[in-house]
Design a protein around this motif. Structure first.
Motif, short mmCIF file in Angstrom:
data_model
loop_
_atom_site.label_atom_id
_atom_site.label_comp_id
_atom_site.label_asym_id
_atom_site.label_seq_id
_atom_site.Cartn_x
_atom_site.Cartn_y
_atom_site.Cartn_z
N VAL A 103 0.83 -1.20 0.00
CA VAL A 103 0.00 0.00 0.00
C VAL A 103 0.86 1.25 0.00
N ASN A 104 1.97 1.23 0.73
CA ASN A 104 2.86 2.39 0.73
C ASN A 104 3.37 2.69 -0.68
N ARG A 105 3.74 1.65 -1.40
CA ARG A 105 4.24 1.84 -2.76
C ARG A 105 3.13 2.35 -3.67
N ARG A 106 1.93 1.81 -3.52
CA ARG A 106 0.80 2.29 -4.33
C ARG A 106 0.50 3.75 -4.04
N LEU A 107 0.56 4.13 -2.77
CA LEU A 107 0.31 5.53 -2.41
C LEU A 107 1.34 6.46 -3.04
N GLU A 108 2.60 6.03 -3.06
CA GLU A 108 3.65 6.85 -3.68
C GLU A 108 3.41 7.03 -5.17
N LEU A 109 2.88 5.99 -5.82
CA LEU A 109 2.63 6.07 -7.25
C LEU A 109 1.36 6.86 -7.57
N LEU A 110 0.34 6.66 -6.76
CA LEU A 110 -0.95 7.32 -7.02
C LEU A 110 -0.97 8.78 -6.58
N PHE A 111 -0.36 9.06 -5.45
CA PHE A 111 -0.39 10.43 -4.89
C PHE A 111 1.02 10.90 -4.56
N PRO A 112 1.88 11.08 -5.55
CA PRO A 112 3.26 11.49 -5.24
C PRO A 112 3.29 12.82 -4.48
N ASN A 113 3.86 12.77 -3.28
CA ASN A 113 3.99 13.97 -2.43
C ASN A 113 2.65 14.62 -2.12
N ASN A 114 1.57 13.82 -2.16
CA ASN A 114 0.25 14.40 -1.94
C ASN A 114 -0.60 13.50 -1.04
N PHE A 115 0.02 12.85 -0.10
CA PHE A 115 -0.71 12.05 0.88
C PHE A 115 0.05 12.08 2.20
N ASP A 116 -0.65 11.73 3.26
CA ASP A 116 -0.04 11.72 4.58
C ASP A 116 -0.39 10.40 5.26
N PHE A 117 0.61 9.69 5.71
CA PHE A 117 0.41 8.39 6.35
C PHE A 117 1.15 8.37 7.67
N LYS A 118 0.42 8.09 8.75
CA LYS A 118 1.02 8.08 10.08
C LYS A 118 0.58 6.84 10.85
N THR A 119 1.48 6.32 11.66
CA THR A 119 1.15 5.23 12.59
C THR A 119 1.57 5.64 13.99
N THR A 120 0.73 5.34 14.94
CA THR A 120 1.04 5.67 16.34
C THR A 120 0.62 4.50 17.22
N ILE A 121 1.26 4.42 18.39
CA ILE A 121 0.91 3.41 19.38
C ILE A 121 0.56 4.15 20.67
N GLU A 122 -0.65 3.97 21.12
CA GLU A 122 -1.13 4.59 22.35
C GLU A 122 -1.63 3.50 23.29
N GLU A 123 -0.89 3.33 24.37
CA GLU A 123 -1.19 2.25 25.33
C GLU A 123 -1.24 0.91 24.58
N ASN A 124 -2.38 0.26 24.54
CA ASN A 124 -2.48 -1.02 23.83
C ASN A 124 -3.26 -0.88 22.53
N ASN A 125 -3.21 0.29 21.96
CA ASN A 125 -3.91 0.54 20.70
C ASN A 125 -2.91 0.91 19.61
N TYR A 126 -3.06 0.26 18.49
CA TYR A 126 -2.24 0.58 17.31
C TYR A 126 -3.11 1.39 16.36
N CYS A 127 -2.65 2.59 15.99
CA CYS A 127 -3.48 3.52 15.19
C CYS A 127 -2.80 3.83 13.87
N ILE A 128 -3.60 3.84 12.81
CA ILE A 128 -3.14 4.22 11.48
C ILE A 128 -4.03 5.35 10.98
N GLN A 129 -3.42 6.38 10.41
CA GLN A 129 -4.19 7.46 9.79
C GLN A 129 -3.64 7.73 8.40
N LEU A 130 -4.52 7.70 7.42
CA LEU A 130 -4.15 7.95 6.03
C LEU A 130 -4.99 9.09 5.48
N LYS A 131 -4.32 10.08 4.90
CA LYS A 131 -5.00 11.25 4.32
C LYS A 131 -4.66 11.31 2.83
#
Length: 329
Positions: free
Chosen positions: A295-323
């Motif tokens: 998916v990271n590679r597809r995002l780079e091809l589809l939205f070059p320099n025009n997307f935001d992808f973040k992952t965070t860990i809060e306590e026992n929760n794994y969070c992903i945010q894709l813009k």
């Protein structure tokens, strides 16, 4: 032809003799064409493109000499004894001034047309490269998409296998759900963009499959914020993140909670969030596997320099945010 007609009118008006201008241009223009095309299609590729600049200059000067002799003799024999009627005084053939003028005329014609030709070639080549890049991009995207599909079916068939071993009554429902998803993958996912509604329904079908497998141990919620009617997204772009919730969360927890949300921000951006419970002591493989890399590679091809992808860990929760940018109708 436009240049030829323009020259006839220009010199015909100058001499007040259009017939003479026609005859004169017929000779000079035809020879000028031969000179120009000889330079473009023989001298240029043979010497300039091979970086043989000295040889090019030598052969070009020799060509200009031949051009001068033939041009001068044809004008003298067929048109006028005065080979340079534009001059204020009578000029003889092969004089220094006449040679310089004819050479400059030839050089001017060659420079003008060669510039036009190189510009046209550059535009054509740029378009060809862009077309090749588009084909290469589409090929790579199709390859990445093809990787996602077997990856998903492999996981689902593993789930089905586990249910059949347990002789679970949920197995037939899994087969039906899998059939619906296969229809989506084989037909809808071939399009470059699909309705976000279809993608969400697809994710819901996947969640249903996992709930059939894990039963009450799975709690999931999907929220949609804002108007997403008419929104288009690349197919199979969100599912790998949802799959990872079960791949890394379910095996480490008796109970798994998955929260998914889609938010329309000012009709310009789509924010996708997925959060799941997991055990931090066993998270060593979170960064591995086909899903995230793909998916990271597809995002780079589809939205070059025009997307935001973040992952965070809060306590026992794994969070992903894709813009990503929103595609409207």
């Amino acid at each position: 032809m436009s240049y030829f007609i323009f020259d006839i009118i220009r010199w015909g008006s100058y001499y007040e003799d259009y017939w003479y201008s026609f005859k004169s241009n017929l000779v000079t223009f035809s020879l000028g064409m031969l000179l120009v095309y000889f330079n473009i299609y023989f001298l240029f590729p043979k010497f300039i493109l091979k970086k043989k600049y000295k040889k090019y200059i030598l052969f070009f000067l020799l060509t200009l000499c031949v051009f001068y002799v033939v041009r001068t003799e044809l004008i003298y024999l067929l048109i006028n004894k005065n080979v340079w009627p534009e001059s204020d005084s009578l000029q003889s053939a092969y004089s220094f001034n006449h040679i310089v003028v004819v050479f400059l005329t030839g050089i001017y014609d060659v420079a003008l047309v060669t510039t036009i030709k190189l510009t046209a070639d550059w535009i054509y080549e740029r378009k060809r490269v862009e077309d090749l890049q588009k084909v290469q991009l589409r090929t790579e995207l199709d390859f990445l998409k093809a990787q996602i599909q077997p990856h998903f079916f492999f996981n689902t068939l593993n789930n089905l296998y586990a249910l059949t071993l347990e002789k679970s009554e949920a197995a037939p429902s899994v087969v039906l759900k899998l059939s619906d998803i296969m229809q989506y993958v084989l037909y809808d996912a071939k399009e470059p963009l699909i309705s976000l509604f279809k993608e969400i329904n697809y994710i819901q079908s996947y969640l249903d499959l996992e709930r059939l497998r894990y039963g009450d141990n799975v709690i999931s919620r999907t929220d949609v914020v804002g108007n997403i009617e008419g929104t288009k997204v690349p197919p199979l772009i969100f599912l790998p993140f949802v799959e990872n919730c079960f791949k890394h969360g379910a095996k480490n927890n008796d109970n798994l909670e998955v929260n998914i949300s889609f938010e329309n921000v000012l009709d310009k951006w789509l924010i996708f969030k997925v959060e799941n419970t997991f055990n931090q002591l066993n998270d060593s493989d979170l960064k591995h596997g086909i899903g995230n890399q793909n998916v990271n590679r597809r995002l780079e091809l589809l939205f070059p320099n025009n997307f935001d992808f973040k992952t965070t860990i809060e306590e026992n929760n794994y969070c992903i945010q894709l813009k990503i940018p929103i595609y409207e109708n």
